[in-house]
Design an enzyme around this catalytic site. Structure first.
Site, PDB file in Angstrom:
ATOM      1  CB  CYS A  73      -2.041   0.064   8.719  1.00 47.31           C
ATOM      2  SG  CYS A  73      -0.719   1.158   8.752  1.00 47.31           S
ATOM      3  N   GLY A 111       2.277  -5.468   7.940  1.00 47.77           N
ATOM      4  CA  GLY A 111       1.358  -6.296   7.097  1.00 47.77           C
ATOM      5  C   GLY A 111       0.410  -6.706   8.009  1.00 47.77           C
ATOM      6  CD  GLU A 151       2.562  -0.417  10.525  1.00 49.99           C
ATOM      7  OE1 GLU A 151       1.088  -0.812  10.710  1.00 49.99           O
ATOM      8  OE2 GLU A 151       2.968  -0.028   9.431  1.00 49.99           O
ATOM      9  CG  ASN A 153      -0.253  -0.119   2.362  1.00 48.48           C
ATOM     10  OD1 ASN A 153       0.668  -0.569   2.596  1.00 48.48           O
ATOM     11  ND2 ASN A 153      -0.975   0.089   3.428  1.00 48.48           N
ATOM     12  CB  VAL A 200       1.359 -12.396   7.875  1.00 43.60           C
ATOM     13  CG1 VAL A 200       2.629 -12.642   7.233  1.00 43.60           C
ATOM     14  CG2 VAL A 200       0.278 -12.876   6.680  1.00 43.60           C
ATOM     15  N   GLY A 201       1.832 -11.415  10.701  1.00 46.47           N
ATOM     16  CA  GLY A 201       2.709 -11.021  11.707  1.00 46.47           C
ATOM     17  C   GLY A 201       3.109 -11.947  12.805  1.00 46.47           C
ATOM     18  CD  GLU A 215       8.898   0.222  10.737  1.00 51.85           C
ATOM     19  OE1 GLU A 215       9.637  -0.657  10.221  1.00 51.85           O
ATOM     20  OE2 GLU A 215       7.850   0.534  10.364  1.00 51.85           O
TER      21      GLU A 215
END
Length: 497
Positions: free
Chosen positions: A298, A242, A264, A163, A246-247, A473
Site C-alpha cells: 500500500c 485493505g 488503513e 500482502n 471495502v474500508g 498503528e
C-alpha cells in the site's frame, strides 16, 4: 489426515490448517473447506475451513469470555507473554518464511525480511504494555481532584490483507494484547496458514484460550463473515487493512454499533526526485520500495516524479538496475522478483500497460505476462511519459509497474503529488534543507519519506489521511490508545486545598 506440504518444515507442528477458537483447532460448522493456492505455480497446496457468518458467534463469545479474565492480567505478565511470543516467532523464522512464500509468492529473502519487521511489533508492544498511564489533576473548582484511567476496550476484530499477513497480524494483535484486549482475526483467503501458525505460537507462549482466535474463510463467505464480526454486540473495536472501497463498507457497518475503528486503506504514493538529489541513493531506495513483493504494498511508489534535468539519466539508471532482477518462484535460489499473489492482479497489471500504450505512455521495459508453470507472473515494467490521464496515475497499481512523470518546479510537483484522494505515504529526495521542510509540511500524506523509501517501523505511527483511512498503528502511545478507553473520575474532598 495431515496434508502433504511441497516443502519441509524443521518443526512440522507449526503447520495448522484448521481455524483456532477458544484454544481449539476446529472446522467450520458446515464442514466445508477451501483451496489455498501457491501463486508461484498456481497449484493447490493446502485446504482450510470455509467458515461462514454462522461460525462468528462462537469465536466472539469465546473472546468475550476470555476478556473478562485477560483484562485483569497484570501489565508485566502481558509484556512477558508478548516477549515469549516474540522469541518463538524468531526461533521459527525459517519455517514461517517458507509458509509465507508459498502463500504470497514473495521471495524467501523478502519473507524473512517481513518476519524481522513484524517481530518488531511484538518486541515494541511488550514494552508499551507497562507504559499505559492515566492522569491526576487539580481542577479550577476547590475541593476536587480529577482522575483518568485507561482500560482495555474489549473484544477486537481484525480484518487483514494478503500482502503482508504476518506483519499486519503482529501489528494489530500485539497492540491489542498489550492493552488487555482479546481478538478475533479473519485472515485473507489467500494467506490463512501463516496466521494460524502465529496462533499456534501464541498458544505455546502461554496466551489463554479465547485470547487469540482465527476464523479462516474463502472469498465467497468473506463479506458475510466480516459483516457478522463488525456487527456483533461483543465486538467493541474493528481494525481493517485493505482497499478504500471495502474500508468504507466496514466503517458503515461499525457506525451502527458506534464501534471504535482503525482503517488503513489504499495508497497512491508519489516518489519525487529533484535534480540535486543523490541519484544512486534515490535509485536504490526506489528499487527496494517499488519491486518489493512485486509492487504489492500500500505504501509502494505509485507515481514517480523526476525533475526534467535528470529524467533521462535517472530512468536509464532504474532500467539498468531493473534488468538485473530475476523472476521466479519465491522459494527458488536467486529469485529477486516473485509472483503476484492473485491471477486477477496479473490481468489488472496488463490493463494498466495497455491503457498507457493507448494514451501516450511509452513502455521502456517489460509490459508482458510471464509464463512460469501456472504461476501469476508479470514482467517488471517501466512506463515513461506518464501523465495524470493514465490509469496508473489514478489508481493504486499493486503490481510491478514503475510509471515515471517529468516535472519542472517544486510548486508544480507538490500540486501533482497531492492531486489524489489518497494520503497514505509520500517520498522525496533532495539535498536542499529548506525544500525538505517545505515538502514535509506541504505534501498531503500521513507519512513522509525524506531521502528514504523505508520508513515503517514499530516505533513510529503508521496511518494515512484523506481517503487512506484514519487511526494509527504502531508508534508510542497512539497505537495502543486505539485499544483503550479513557474513564474519568471526579473526587470531592472535605476541606480546601
Amino acid at each position: 489426515m495431515a496434508q502433504t506440504l511441497p516443502f519441509k518444515l524443521a518443526n512440522p507442528d507449526l503447520f495448522k490448517d484448521k481455524s483456532y477458537v477458544n484454544g481449539k483447532w476446529v472446522e467450520a460448522k458446515s464442514g466445508k473447506k477451501f483451496d489455498v493456492y501457491d501463486p508461484g505455480n498456481g497449484q493447490v497446496w493446502a485446504l482450510c475451513p470455509n467458515n461462514a457468518a454462522e461460525d462468528v458467534d462462537a469465536a466472539v463469545e469465546a473472546a468475550h469470555a476470555a476478556f473478562q479474565k485477560y483484562k485483569l492480567v497484570n501489565p508485566r505478565t502481558r509484556a512477558q507473554l508478548l516477549m515469549k511470543w516474540d522469541t518463538l516467532i524468531r526461533e521459527n523464522k525459517e519455517d514461517l518464511a517458507q509458509i509465507l512464500t508459498h502463500e504470497t509468492g514473495k521471495p524467501l529473502a523478502e519473507a524473512r525480511g517481513e518476519i524481522d519487521y513484524a517481530a518488531g511489533f511484538t518486541w515494541w508492544f511488550s514494552g508499551e504494555a507497562e507504559r499505559v498511564r492515566g492522569t491526576v489533576s487539580q481542577p479550577a473548582q476547590p475541593g476536587r481532584r480529577h482522575v483518568t484511567v485507561k482500560q482495555p476496550i474489549g473484544v477486537a476484530a481484525a480484518l487483514v490483507p494478503w500482502n503482508f499477513p504476518i506483519a499486519m497480524i503482529l501489528r494489530k494483535c500485539s497492540a491489542a494484547f498489550a492493552a488487555g484486549c482479546t481478538i478475533v482475526v479473519k485472515p485473507s483467503p489467500e494467506t490463512p496458514l501463516s496466521v494460524l501458525t502465529l496462533a499456534y505460537l501464541a498458544e505455546k507462549a502461554g496466551f489463554e484460550p479465547g485470547v487469540f482466535n482465527v476464523l479462516t474463510t474463502a472469498l465467497d463467505n468473506t463479506p458475510s463473515l466480516s459483516e457478522a464480526l463488525c456487527t456483533h454486540e461483543h465486538v467493541k473495536k474493528v481494525t481493517f487493512t485493505g482497499s478504500t472501497r471495502v474500508g468504507k463498507l466496514v466503517a458503515k457497518l461499525c457506525a451502527e454499533g458506534l464501534k471504535k475503528v482503525t482503517l488503513e486503506l489504499g495508497g497512491n504514493s508519489p516518489f519525487i526526485i529533484f535534480d540535486d538529489a543523490n541519484l544512486e541513493q534515490a535509485a536504490e531506495a526506489l528499487m527496494a520500495l517499488k519491486w518489493r513483493h512485486a509492487g504489492q504494498a500500500c505504501i509502494t511508489a505509485n507515481r514517480i516524479y523526476v525533475q526534467k534535468g535528470i529524467y533521462v539519466k535517472f530512468t536509464n539508471l532504474i532500467a539498468e538496475k531493473t534488468a538485473k532482477l530475476k523472476i521466479g518462484h519465491g522459494a527458488q535460489d536467486g529469485t529477486t522478483l516473485g509472483s503476484l499473489t492473485t491471477p486477477q492482479s496479473v490481468d489488472k497489471a496488463f490493463s494498466f500497460v495497455e491503457d498507457a500504450k493507448k494514451n501516450g505512455g511509452r513502455v521502456l521495459t517489460g509490459g508482458n505476462k510471464v509464463k512460469i508453470d501456472d504461476g501469476y507472473f508479470f514482467e517488471p515494467t517501466i512506463i515513461l511519459d506518464a501523465h495524470e490521464g493514465l490509469l496508473v496515475s489514478k489508481e493504486e497499481q499493486f503490481s510491478p509497474i514503475a510509471a515515471f512523470f517529468a516535472f519542472e518546479s517544486e510548486e508544480e510537483v507538490v500540486k501533482a503529488a497531492n492531486d489524489t484522494s489518497m494520503g497514505l505515504a509520500s517520498y522525496f529526495f533532495t539535498k536542499n534543507i529548506d525544500r525538505t521542510w517545505r515538502l514535509l509540511e506541504n505534501l498531503e500524506a500521513g507519512q513522509i519519506g525524506m531521502n528514504t523509501g523505508n520508513m515503517s517501523a514499530a516505533e513510529i505511527p503508521f496511518g494515512g489521511i484523506k481517503m487512506s483511512g484514519y487511526g494509527k498503528e504502531s508508534g508510542k502511545d497512539v497505537a495502543i490508545e486505539e485499544y483503550l478507553i479513557t474513564k474519568t473520575g471526579v473526587l470531592s474532598l472535605e476541606g480546601h486545598y
